[in-house]
Design an enzyme around this catalytic site. Structure first.
Site, PDB file in Angstrom:
ATOM      1  N   ASP A  96      56.976  60.772  35.947  1.00 37.94           N
ATOM      2  CA  ASP A  96      55.684  60.931  36.627  1.00 37.94           C
ATOM      3  C   ASP A  96      54.938  62.166  36.111  1.00 37.94           C
ATOM      4  O   ASP A  96      53.729  62.302  36.336  1.00 37.94           O
ATOM      5  CB  ASP A  96      55.900  61.090  38.139  1.00 37.94           C
ATOM      6  CG  ASP A  96      55.350  59.928  38.948  1.00 37.94           C
ATOM      7  OD1 ASP A  96      54.517  59.170  38.415  1.00 37.94           O
ATOM      8  OD2 ASP A  96      55.742  59.797  40.122  1.00 37.94           O
ATOM      9  N   GLN A 134      58.059  58.618  45.198  1.00 40.23           N
ATOM     10  CA  GLN A 134      56.719  58.196  45.618  1.00 40.23           C
ATOM     11  C   GLN A 134      56.129  59.200  46.600  1.00 40.23           C
ATOM     12  O   GLN A 134      56.786  59.610  47.558  1.00 40.23           O
ATOM     13  CB  GLN A 134      56.796  56.783  46.247  1.00 40.23           C
ATOM     14  CG  GLN A 134      55.452  56.176  46.583  1.00 40.23           C
ATOM     15  CD  GLN A 134      54.591  55.895  45.352  1.00 40.23           C
ATOM     16  OE1 GLN A 134      55.078  55.626  44.264  1.00 40.23           O
ATOM     17  NE2 GLN A 134      53.285  55.975  45.524  1.00 40.23           N
ATOM     18  N   LYS A 171      55.404  48.737  41.057  1.00 42.20           N
ATOM     19  CA  LYS A 171      56.112  49.440  39.981  1.00 42.20           C
ATOM     20  C   LYS A 171      57.412  48.718  39.638  1.00 42.20           C
ATOM     21  O   LYS A 171      57.729  48.521  38.464  1.00 42.20           O
ATOM     22  CB  LYS A 171      56.392  50.892  40.395  1.00 42.20           C
ATOM     23  CG  LYS A 171      55.139  51.762  40.393  1.00 42.20           C
ATOM     24  CD  LYS A 171      55.340  53.131  41.033  1.00 42.20           C
ATOM     25  CE  LYS A 171      54.009  53.870  41.126  1.00 42.20           C
ATOM     26  NZ  LYS A 171      54.087  55.163  41.802  1.00 42.20           N
TER      27      LYS A 171
HETATM   28  N1  GUN Z   1      51.280  58.590  45.088  1.00 37.70           N
HETATM   29  C1  GUN Z   1      50.036  58.280  44.696  1.00 37.70           C
HETATM   30  N2  GUN Z   1      49.993  58.147  43.341  1.00 37.70           N
HETATM   31  C2  GUN Z   1      51.241  58.375  42.900  1.00 37.70           C
HETATM   32  C3  GUN Z   1      51.829  58.380  41.619  1.00 37.70           C
HETATM   33  O1  GUN Z   1      51.203  58.153  40.576  1.00 37.70           O
HETATM   34  N3  GUN Z   1      53.151  58.656  41.581  1.00 37.70           N
HETATM   35  C4  GUN Z   1      53.864  58.931  42.693  1.00 37.70           C
HETATM   36  N4  GUN Z   1      55.158  59.212  42.555  1.00 37.70           N
HETATM   37  N5  GUN Z   1      53.354  58.929  43.903  1.00 37.70           N
HETATM   38  C5  GUN Z   1      52.042  58.657  43.999  1.00 37.70           C
END
Ligand code: GUN
Length: 287
Positions: free
Chosen positions: A120, A97, A53
């Site tokens: 998100d 996350q 990311k």
């Molecule tokens: N953990 C697994 N997929 C994601 C996601 O798309 N965003 C976040 N913040 N955590 C995750």
């Protein structure tokens, strides 16, 4: 023969190209989109996701800030960081996350994020708005899936869509998006009776349960569109490679369109995160 591939990597690159004029227009007004990524703990998969990311932000001209904590960080420390980021004008998007360390309450942490910065789309206000069909930040993975369908001219209206998995990150928002697009939606989960019978009705089948090669050819209607959201690491004795929730080789023979793993949904998830962050910055700049 076999179904045609949905190339998520190529589509992601195309969409990322289209971000350039938007970030340039923001830059001309003195704004740079900023994303804060919070990671608590040492989960290896999460570390890879966060690195990807942050790298994607850099490549797209988005400022990124990484806040890393050990697994035993008190929840209050995270909440204080989120409060500071909510107030920081250089930050337009905040991402925590998941999964969080076990001692934390996921809901409390996610709801501390200002909905204006919830790129998100995991805040209850965002999911509520999505269900009600109001403008909001759409969770990145299901949003990416909708973009893939659109790019291939698949209109969900009137189609049977079956989602396997009911997570708040994928299954539930995916169901809302497909329903908003007028599909007839079924969500299957671990307590579903005769899941294969539901799956076989699907014109659009989304596998998001986190079990390697769970969906086999006998569970797929000939000509169905199969979207594989799974990212599973196979054990070393099976080659240690990444594989999805779909048994790609056999299902490909039955499906009309299918996403590979890797190179399918994964690159689209990060792309939609960039899109949401740019949109958050545009909203802020427009204020
Ligand atoms: N953990 C697994 N997929 C994601 C996601 O798309 N965003 C976040 N913040 N955590 C995750």
């Amino acid at each position: 023969m076999g179904g045609q591939l949905i190339d998520g990597k190529a589509l992601a690159e195309e969409l990322r190209e289209a971000f350039k004029p938007r970030t340039a227009a923001l830059a001309a007004k003195g704004h740079r989109p900023g994303l804060a990524v919070i990671l608590a703990g040492e989960d290896p998969a999460s570390q890879v996701y966060v690195r990807n990311k942050v790298n994607a932000c850099e490549a797209a001209g988005i400022f990124s800030l990484e806040a890393r904590y050990s697994a035993d960080v008190p929840q209050e420390t995270l909440l204080a960081k989120i409060a500071a980021l909510n107030a920081d004008p250089a930050i337009h998007g905040i991402l925590v996350q998941l999964p969080l360390p076990r001692h934390m309450d996921e809901k409390t942490v996610l709801e501390a994020i200002s909905p204006e910065k919830d790129v998100d789309g995991f805040h209850a206000a965002s999911l509520g708005a999505l269900v009600q069909g109001h403008p909001c930040f759409i969770p990145c993975t299901p949003h990416g899936v909708m973009k893939m369908l659109e790019a291939h001219g698949i209109d969900p209206s009137g189609k049977e869509a079956v989602i396997i998995g009911r997570s708040s990150i994928v299954g539930k928002p995916m169901a809302a998006l497909l329903l908003n697009a007028n599909a007839t939606v079924t969500v299957c989960h671990s307590k579903t009776l005769d899941l294969p019978a539901h799956a076989r009705r699907a014109d659009i089948l989304v596998a998001a349960l986190g079990k390697p090669r769970f969906v086999t050819a006998s569970m797929v209607k000939p000509g169905a569109v199969v979207i594989d959201v799974g990212i599973n690491r196979l054990p070393p004795e099976e080659g240690g490679k990444l594989c999805g929730d779909v048994d790609f080789e056999s299902v490909r023979e039955v499906a009309s369109l299918i996403t590979p793993v890797p190179g399918g949904v994964g690159p689209m998830t990060i792309t939609m995160l960039l899109a949401n962050t740019i949109e958050a910055a545009e909203r802020r700049a427009g204020k």
